[in-house]
Design a protein around this motif. Structure first.
Motif, PDB file in Angstrom:
ATOM      1  N   LEU A 193      -5.873 -46.560  10.093  1.00 56.68           N
ATOM      2  CA  LEU A 193      -5.711 -46.305  11.520  1.00 56.68           C
ATOM      3  C   LEU A 193      -6.655 -47.244  12.267  1.00 56.68           C
ATOM      4  O   LEU A 193      -7.690 -47.660  11.731  1.00 56.68           O
ATOM      5  CB  LEU A 193      -6.028 -44.843  11.818  1.00 56.68           C
ATOM      6  CG  LEU A 193      -4.984 -43.840  11.288  1.00 56.68           C
ATOM      7  CD1 LEU A 193      -5.462 -42.398  11.454  1.00 56.68           C
ATOM      8  CD2 LEU A 193      -3.644 -44.021  11.988  1.00 56.68           C
ATOM      9  N   TRP A 201      -6.611 -41.884   3.933  1.00 57.22           N
ATOM     10  CA  TRP A 201      -6.542 -41.981   5.393  1.00 57.22           C
ATOM     11  C   TRP A 201      -7.920 -41.892   6.049  1.00 57.22           C
ATOM     12  O   TRP A 201      -8.138 -42.450   7.119  1.00 57.22           O
ATOM     13  CB  TRP A 201      -5.628 -40.880   5.946  1.00 57.22           C
ATOM     14  CG  TRP A 201      -4.188 -41.144   5.662  1.00 57.22           C
ATOM     15  CD1 TRP A 201      -3.429 -40.599   4.653  1.00 57.22           C
ATOM     16  CD2 TRP A 201      -3.329 -42.036   6.367  1.00 57.22           C
ATOM     17  NE1 TRP A 201      -2.149 -41.102   4.700  1.00 57.22           N
ATOM     18  CE2 TRP A 201      -2.051 -41.985   5.740  1.00 57.22           C
ATOM     19  CE3 TRP A 201      -3.498 -42.876   7.470  1.00 57.22           C
ATOM     20  CZ2 TRP A 201      -0.973 -42.743   6.182  1.00 57.22           C
ATOM     21  CZ3 TRP A 201      -2.414 -43.635   7.912  1.00 57.22           C
ATOM     22  CH2 TRP A 201      -1.169 -43.560   7.265  1.00 57.22           C
ATOM     23  N   TYR A 226      -9.048 -47.222  14.358  1.00 51.45           N
ATOM     24  CA  TYR A 226     -10.502 -47.024  14.466  1.00 51.45           C
ATOM     25  C   TYR A 226     -11.211 -47.282  13.144  1.00 51.45           C
ATOM     26  O   TYR A 226     -12.445 -47.354  13.108  1.00 51.45           O
ATOM     27  CB  TYR A 226     -10.826 -45.615  14.997  1.00 51.45           C
ATOM     28  CG  TYR A 226     -10.787 -44.498  13.977  1.00 51.45           C
ATOM     29  CD1 TYR A 226      -9.592 -43.985  13.509  1.00 51.45           C
ATOM     30  CD2 TYR A 226     -11.970 -43.942  13.472  1.00 51.45           C
ATOM     31  CE1 TYR A 226      -9.551 -42.955  12.577  1.00 51.45           C
ATOM     32  CE2 TYR A 226     -11.943 -42.917  12.540  1.00 51.45           C
ATOM     33  CZ  TYR A 226     -10.736 -42.430  12.096  1.00 51.45           C
ATOM     34  OH  TYR A 226     -10.696 -41.428  11.161  1.00 51.45           O
ATOM     35  N   LEU A 227     -10.448 -47.437  12.061  1.00 51.57           N
ATOM     36  CA  LEU A 227     -11.034 -47.764  10.754  1.00 51.57           C
ATOM     37  C   LEU A 227     -10.593 -49.143  10.271  1.00 51.57           C
ATOM     38  O   LEU A 227     -10.820 -49.499   9.117  1.00 51.57           O
ATOM     39  CB  LEU A 227     -10.636 -46.701   9.722  1.00 51.57           C
ATOM     40  CG  LEU A 227     -11.219 -45.299   9.926  1.00 51.57           C
ATOM     41  CD1 LEU A 227     -10.650 -44.324   8.915  1.00 51.57           C
ATOM     42  CD2 LEU A 227     -12.753 -45.327   9.839  1.00 51.57           C
TER      43      LEU A 227
END
Lengths: 428, 428
Positions: free
Chosen positions: B295, B163, B297-298
């Motif tokens: 997610l 993650w 932002y990644l």
């Protein structure tokens, strides 16, 4: 060792230094870096006295310093105090003696130096050194116990705690001066009952009531620092708030420790209180029956604790009534400044002038002595009630957190740290 | 994006750049900081070409650079490359184009520039930037799995691994240039069957096969870095050996992660390979069925892995026969340069030009691809046999550890990293 600079009967010709409760009497003489608020004046070094700052560049230009103190005075007037920190205790001490004599009632230089005073009320401050590396420790057994009881109740105090000062590297770039805004960080968190994490503003923004230690002379890589000489490598102390996002910390910390939970901002107070100013406030190390004897590299009969009173206050948005959250003393820390320095260099790690060490959250043995909201609210299970009747598990947007520190003892002048302030801005 | 500087048919007038297997052909052009070995000449920036270094200060004085590249050439000739790193990709690219043309066969400036060449064999190197902060990541799922199987077999890959790029802050002061000696550190350790710890030389000194990333333009505190633009904040890559004391690590790491186990020395190779030079070696991200979607932002469709071959070799004392310990590729890393940068700034942590990121130990999926002795020897349970017949669980005094890195692909010039070397000295 006490000397004439500690004499509590000394008064300064700066009248505000004698006001009861003043943080900066003649016996303190802390160093900082300042300029006129909102200006683009060059940053320069100064010493706090009463409600004023002695501008050391201006004072040095007056030629008032002795030969013994001259190079230290020059280094102390720079925009970064790294060079002063590198000089070591003899130079710091010579400068302190000169400053004590120059600012003393009856000093013939008073008239000249009055023109070198700058009002603190009109000053803004900079981080007083280029911080090469910032290391945060975990020296309070009460903080370790309180936090441990929340996360691993069966094993609250880890077996290594009383054997070594546990530490980790922090982020130097985001060390910010008191007054800097603290934007609520975004981060990855996973709710205890959730299958997957999410990214968003932290819901568990916390403060940590700490002291910071600025390193003086360093050690070359591959060499150690002897515990008996360790304090000679410490320039002085300030207040430090290691803002923390507890929900981020819980999710990210295995297996390498805290990272994004801590590195968004660390606030420090502007004035560095020298170890010499703190000399009257040494107390025996807190040791309990059953504590192991320190391994030789951490053992010294000279090492003592410092009885520095510490407080954290929360002011809710709208400049409401402040509530005292924490009230403890640095005397309770299991590991001292000397222990941190000797341990840090024991493997040959090179420390450098201007490096910053944090003591870790300071908590004491009794209720009310917890140094962060994680402990105070039991990670939100027991919210605290503020003076205005509102509740807090963790910090809300608009909250202002203020740290204070001072030393008092009968027969000694009060030595204050000033304050370390930060207000929480909403997430971007 | 490929451009004329990547054309594999280009040859340099520096003949050694065409020798097969050369790390520094005309298509590479890595930056470093050098001077004459053992001299007190000023450190200055240069670019590796064949077995030589183009002295950029000398070249700049010849007035050979175009207007577009001039300020980058000047910044690249300094004793620290922070200013070059701050300039950003357009300036780096303009300088690379000029250098490619100036060093190309037939360049009219060849005669002038020949006088600006310095033999690598006579050079010594400096850490090429003032490293403000050093952060080490944990990006290889195979390293995480291999290490996890040793320490927590029931839960080898932690739930957060896929993650977020796990990271921790390292020590900037002890980052040392390749060739610097590595003194075996002292430290606290506790044997598994011992009641109390002891202090002494580590018995489990390890290497870690990593890449380092030098940060280019930074981000102000309180702002983030968009994943799609993240690589614009990366100046280039080098080899990095994150020397580790595994016994110290085991005892100290709870609850705040590795500290003294890692901060005594981190070695880096002298040449920084720009991302532009590595452009021909992009490969798809390694993703398996069942991996969670990143997610937002990644998440980026532009992010790719880099196929950089990595090796670690051990030469026993007395200049004996070297043994290859590790052989893998950076292509296996779950998290890339862009992921590290975007994650690091996602909470508003400010990165600065010259900051160093480590990728963490790089290991691959098959046997022989383990990037450290902890994995290779199963923490000493299965010692490895060297070419000279001796055994190693961990490093011995006098051992020399050498990292190599390079990129090769049909139809492309070979891009080499040079080497990162360190020899183990006995404890003080």
């Amino acid at each position: 060792m006490l000397n004439e600079t500690h004499d509590p009967s000394l008064h300064s010709w700066v009248a505000s230094a004698q006001v009861p409760g003043c943080d900066f009497p003649l016996q303190n003489l802390p160093h900082g870096v300042f300029r006129r608020q909102g200006s683009s004046e060059p940053w320069r070094g100064g010493v706090a006295i009463g409600d004023a700052i002695l501008d050391l560049a201006a004072a040095h230009a007056q030629g008032v310093f002795s030969a013994a103190a001259d190079s230290a005075a020059q280094a102390a007037s720079a925009a970064s105090l790294n060079r002063l920190m590198a000089l070591g205790p003899a130079a710091w001490s010579a400068l302190r003696l000169d400053l004590s004599r120059l600012l003393r009632e009856g000093a013939p230089q008073a008239l000249q130096l009055r023109a070198c005073l700058f009002p603190q009320a009109q000053a803004e401050y900079a981080v007083p050194a280029r911080i090469g590396d910032y290391t945060d420790f975990f020296t309070s057994q009460y903080h370790a116990l309180n936090a441990g009881r929340i996360f691993q109740p069966q094993n609250a105090l880890l077996p290594n705690f009383k054997w070594l000062p546990i530490g980790y590297h922090g982020r130097a770039s985001s060390v910010a001066i008191s007054g800097s805004a603290v934007r609520r960080p975004q981060g990855q968190t996973r709710a205890p009952d959730a299958a997957t994490p999410q990214f968003g503003p932290t819901q568990k923004l916390d403060y940590e009531l700490e002291l910071g230690v600025f390193v003086g002379p360093g050690n070359p890589r591959g060499t150690a620092i002897d515990i008996d000489a360790a304090e000679q490598h410490a320039f002085g102390l300030c207040l430090l708030n290691d803002w923390s996002a507890r929900d981020v910390q819980a999710w990210e910390s295995m297996p390498l420790g805290p990272f994004m939970a801590k590195n968004f901002t660390t606030s420090i107070s502007p004035w560095i209180i020298t170890l010499e100013a703190l000399a009257p406030f040494r107390v025996p190390l807190p040791r309990e029956a059953g504590d192991p004897a320190a391994l030789p590299y951490l053992q010294s009969t000279q090492v003592q604790a410092l009885d520095i009173q510490l407080e954290a206050w929360l002011t809710p948005p709208g400049a409401g009534q402040a509530t005292r959250l924490s009230r403890t003393s640095y005397r309770h820390a299991h590991w001292t400044v000397a222990h941190m320095l000797a341990h840090h260099a024991s493997n040959g790690c090179n420390l450098q002038p201007g490096d910053l060490l944090g003591t870790g959250t300071q908590s004491g043995p009794t209720n009310g002595e917890q140094g962060c909201l994680l402990e105070l609210s039991q990670d939100g299970r027991t919210p605290i009630i503020l003076a205005d009747g509102s509740q807090r598990s963790y910090l809300q947007d608009g909250d202002t957190l203020t740290l204070h520190g001072w030393c008092e003892r009968p027969g000694q002048a009060r030595i204050g740290f000033g304050s370390c302030v930060g207000s929480v801005l909403a997430a971007a």
